[in-house]
Every structure is written in structure tokens, then in C-alpha cells.
Design a protein around this motif. Structure first.
Motif, PDB file in Angstrom:
ATOM      1  N   LEU A 232       0.829  -1.202   0.000  1.00  0.00           N
ATOM      2  CA  LEU A 232       0.000   0.000   0.000  1.00  0.00           C
ATOM      3  C   LEU A 232       0.864   1.253   0.000  1.00  0.00           C
ATOM      4  CD1 LEU A 232      -2.691   1.502   0.150  1.00  0.00           C
ATOM      5  CD2 LEU A 232      -2.608   1.221   2.641  1.00  0.00           C
ATOM      6  N   GLU A 233       1.873   1.281   0.867  1.00  0.00           N
ATOM      7  CA  GLU A 233       2.764   2.448   0.915  1.00  0.00           C
ATOM      8  C   GLU A 233       3.519   2.622  -0.409  1.00  0.00           C
ATOM      9  OE1 GLU A 233       4.041   2.778   5.567  1.00  0.00           O
ATOM     10  OE2 GLU A 233       4.818   1.065   4.428  1.00  0.00           O
ATOM     11  N   GLN A 234       3.905   1.526  -1.024  1.00  0.00           N
ATOM     12  CA  GLN A 234       4.602   1.596  -2.314  1.00  0.00           C
ATOM     13  C   GLN A 234       3.691   2.181  -3.390  1.00  0.00           C
ATOM     14  OE1 GLN A 234       6.908  -1.849  -3.593  1.00  0.00           O
ATOM     15  NE2 GLN A 234       6.689  -2.688  -1.529  1.00  0.00           N
ATOM     16  N   LEU A 235       2.450   1.705  -3.448  1.00  0.00           N
ATOM     17  CA  LEU A 235       1.511   2.212  -4.443  1.00  0.00           C
ATOM     18  C   LEU A 235       1.236   3.690  -4.228  1.00  0.00           C
ATOM     19  CD1 LEU A 235      -0.438   1.819  -6.814  1.00  0.00           C
ATOM     20  CD2 LEU A 235      -2.180   1.135  -5.140  1.00  0.00           C
ATOM     21  N   LEU A 236       1.000   4.087  -2.986  1.00  0.00           N
ATOM     22  CA  LEU A 236       0.719   5.494  -2.711  1.00  0.00           C
ATOM     23  C   LEU A 236       1.921   6.384  -3.032  1.00  0.00           C
ATOM     24  CD1 LEU A 236      -1.341   5.235   0.603  1.00  0.00           C
ATOM     25  CD2 LEU A 236      -2.177   5.618  -1.724  1.00  0.00           C
ATOM     26  N   LEU A 237       3.111   5.896  -2.739  1.00  0.00           N
ATOM     27  CA  LEU A 237       4.322   6.642  -3.075  1.00  0.00           C
ATOM     28  C   LEU A 237       4.399   6.848  -4.591  1.00  0.00           C
ATOM     29  CD1 LEU A 237       7.065   7.538  -1.516  1.00  0.00           C
ATOM     30  CD2 LEU A 237       8.005   5.610  -2.775  1.00  0.00           C
ATOM     31  N   ASN A 238       4.104   5.797  -5.329  1.00  0.00           N
ATOM     32  CA  ASN A 238       4.151   5.869  -6.781  1.00  0.00           C
ATOM     33  C   ASN A 238       3.069   6.784  -7.341  1.00  0.00           C
ATOM     34  OD1 ASN A 238       5.859   4.950  -8.769  1.00  0.00           O
ATOM     35  ND2 ASN A 238       4.381   3.472  -9.512  1.00  0.00           N
ATOM     36  N   LEU A 239       1.864   6.679  -6.825  1.00  0.00           N
ATOM     37  CA  LEU A 239       0.785   7.543  -7.294  1.00  0.00           C
ATOM     38  C   LEU A 239       1.106   9.003  -7.008  1.00  0.00           C
ATOM     39  CD1 LEU A 239      -2.360   5.462  -6.268  1.00  0.00           C
ATOM     40  CD2 LEU A 239      -1.400   5.768  -8.569  1.00  0.00           C
ATOM     41  N   ARG A 240       1.709   9.255  -5.867  1.00  0.00           N
ATOM     42  CA  ARG A 240       2.114  10.623  -5.524  1.00  0.00           C
ATOM     43  C   ARG A 240       3.187  11.130  -6.497  1.00  0.00           C
ATOM     44  NH1 ARG A 240       0.464  14.729  -1.923  1.00  0.00           N
ATOM     45  NH2 ARG A 240       2.252  16.090  -1.696  1.00  0.00           N
ATOM     46  N   PHE A 241       4.107  10.254  -6.858  1.00  0.00           N
ATOM     47  CA  PHE A 241       5.148  10.613  -7.823  1.00  0.00           C
ATOM     48  C   PHE A 241       4.524  10.961  -9.173  1.00  0.00           C
ATOM     49  CE2 PHE A 241       8.142   9.220 -11.168  1.00  0.00           C
ATOM     50  CZ  PHE A 241       9.176  10.101 -10.921  1.00  0.00           C
ATOM     51  N   PHE A 242       3.589  10.136  -9.636  1.00  0.00           N
ATOM     52  CA  PHE A 242       2.921  10.400 -10.909  1.00  0.00           C
ATOM     53  C   PHE A 242       2.108  11.688 -10.855  1.00  0.00           C
ATOM     54  CE2 PHE A 242       2.714   5.593 -11.934  1.00  0.00           C
ATOM     55  CZ  PHE A 242       3.998   5.626 -12.459  1.00  0.00           C
ATOM     56  N   ALA A 243       1.417  11.908  -9.750  1.00  0.00           N
ATOM     57  CA  ALA A 243       0.535  13.073  -9.632  1.00  0.00           C
ATOM     58  C   ALA A 243       1.321  14.376  -9.528  1.00  0.00           C
ATOM     59  CB  ALA A 243      -0.378  12.918  -8.413  1.00  0.00           C
ATOM     60  N   ALA A 244       2.420  14.351  -8.798  1.00  0.00           N
ATOM     61  CA  ALA A 244       3.149  15.591  -8.528  1.00  0.00           C
ATOM     62  C   ALA A 244       4.298  15.834  -9.492  1.00  0.00           C
ATOM     63  CB  ALA A 244       3.679  15.568  -7.094  1.00  0.00           C
ATOM     64  N   GLY A 245       4.861  14.765 -10.051  1.00  0.00           N
ATOM     65  CA  GLY A 245       5.992  14.923 -10.944  1.00  0.00           C
ATOM     66  C   GLY A 245       7.238  15.427 -10.242  1.00  0.00           C
ATOM     67  N   ASN A 246       7.411  15.059  -8.990  1.00  0.00           N
ATOM     68  CA  ASN A 246       8.564  15.503  -8.210  1.00  0.00           C
ATOM     69  C   ASN A 246       9.790  14.631  -8.453  1.00  0.00           C
ATOM     70  OD1 ASN A 246       7.277  17.632  -6.927  1.00  0.00           O
ATOM     71  ND2 ASN A 246       6.524  16.335  -5.290  1.00  0.00           N
TER      72      ASN A 246
ATOM     73  N   ALA B 194       5.773   0.883 -11.145  1.00  0.00           N
ATOM     74  CA  ALA B 194       5.457   1.303 -12.516  1.00  0.00           C
ATOM     75  C   ALA B 194       5.429   0.096 -13.449  1.00  0.00           C
ATOM     76  CB  ALA B 194       6.460   2.336 -12.999  1.00  0.00           C
ATOM     77  N   TYR B 195       6.378  -0.827 -13.297  1.00  0.00           N
ATOM     78  CA  TYR B 195       6.370  -2.042 -14.113  1.00  0.00           C
ATOM     79  C   TYR B 195       5.137  -2.891 -13.818  1.00  0.00           C
ATOM     80  CZ  TYR B 195      11.117  -1.395 -15.936  1.00  0.00           C
ATOM     81  OH  TYR B 195      12.226  -0.935 -16.583  1.00  0.00           O
ATOM     82  N   ALA B 196       4.776  -3.002 -12.549  1.00  0.00           N
ATOM     83  CA  ALA B 196       3.590  -3.784 -12.182  1.00  0.00           C
ATOM     84  C   ALA B 196       2.330  -3.158 -12.773  1.00  0.00           C
ATOM     85  CB  ALA B 196       3.475  -3.889 -10.660  1.00  0.00           C
ATOM     86  N   LEU B 197       2.238  -1.834 -12.735  1.00  0.00           N
ATOM     87  CA  LEU B 197       1.084  -1.159 -13.327  1.00  0.00           C
ATOM     88  C   LEU B 197       1.079  -1.307 -14.847  1.00  0.00           C
ATOM     89  CD1 LEU B 197       1.038   2.114 -11.189  1.00  0.00           C
ATOM     90  CD2 LEU B 197      -0.619   0.227 -11.098  1.00  0.00           C
ATOM     91  N   ALA B 198       2.251  -1.251 -15.459  1.00  0.00           N
ATOM     92  CA  ALA B 198       2.336  -1.381 -16.923  1.00  0.00           C
ATOM     93  C   ALA B 198       1.875  -2.761 -17.379  1.00  0.00           C
ATOM     94  CB  ALA B 198       3.761  -1.120 -17.383  1.00  0.00           C
ATOM     95  N   ARG B 199       2.053  -3.773 -16.546  1.00  0.00           N
ATOM     96  CA  ARG B 199       1.583  -5.117 -16.900  1.00  0.00           C
ATOM     97  C   ARG B 199       0.055  -5.193 -16.973  1.00  0.00           C
ATOM     98  NH1 ARG B 199       5.088  -6.994 -12.598  1.00  0.00           N
ATOM     99  NH2 ARG B 199       7.168  -6.935 -13.448  1.00  0.00           N
TER     100      ARG B 199
END
Length: 109
Positions: free
Chosen positions: A35-49, A73-78
Motif C-alpha cells: 500500500l505504501e509503495q503504491l501510494l508513493l508511486n501515485l504521488r510521484f505520478f501526480a506531482a511529478g517531483n 510502474a512495471y507492475a502497473l504497466a503489466r
């Protein structure tokens, strides 16, 4: 919605679909939960930091944040075949182009 650009329901659905691919093989050294990994990734995508900023947000080193972002990102791309469908017929392509041009005012796409 403001921080991650997806709803809680969408995040939970994504988590169900990728958690087995991003879970740590060990719990040593306080492994980061899926969960923390997904939220970290979504935050990265949303903010572009940068990784360092995202790492600070999650309390992680920038190299750890970078590895998490790559893995998630690889898991989501699958999942792309499940969610991304492109038009196949010429009529469908033309209709999509017109609809896209109408809604975005971006010509000749």
C-alpha cells in the motif's frame, strides 16, 4: 483525489491487482508495504517531483524511492491490456480522433 489523482476505490482496486508483484520477499529492515509503495508511486505520478522529494514524503532514501517507483510502474504497466484499448477499425479511429479533437482542441491527432 488531490494528492494522488485517483479515488480511494481505484487505489484499492490497483492494490489488489499488483500487491503480489510488489510485496517484499522478507520483512527484514521494516520492508515497505505494498500500500505504501503504491501510494508513493501515485504521488510521484501526480506531482511529478524528484525521487528525493518523494522519498522525503515517504520517509525513505531517494534510492529506495527510485526502486519502489520502478517496480510499481512495471507492475502497473503489466495491467495495460486490461485497461488500454485502442480503436482497430478505420471508422473507430476517425471517431476517436474527432472526439479527442472536440474535447481537447488538439487538432490532427
Amino acid at each position: 483525489m488531490k494528492r494522488y489523482r485517483v479515488s480511494k476505490a481505484t487505489a484499492n482496486t490497483l492494490l489488489e491487482q499488483i500487491s503480489d508483484k510488489i510485496i517484499a520477499s522478507t520483512n527484514r529492515n521494516h520492508a515497505v508495504s505494498p500500500l505504501e509503495q503504491l501510494l508513493l508511486n501515485l504521488r510521484f505520478f501526480a506531482a511529478g517531483n524528484f525521487y528525493i522529494t518523494i522519498g522525503d514524503y515517504g520517509g525513505l532514501h531517494k534510492s529506495t524511492a527510485g526502486k519502489i517507483i520502478r517496480n510499481v510502474a512495471y507492475a502497473l504497466a503489466r495491467l495495460r491490456e486490461r485497461y488500454i484499448h485502442l480503436p482497430t477499425t478505420e471508422a473507430a479511429k476517425q471517431s476517436t480522433a474527432i472526439q479527442f479533437s472536440t474535447t481537447t482542441r488538439f487538432p490532427r491527432v
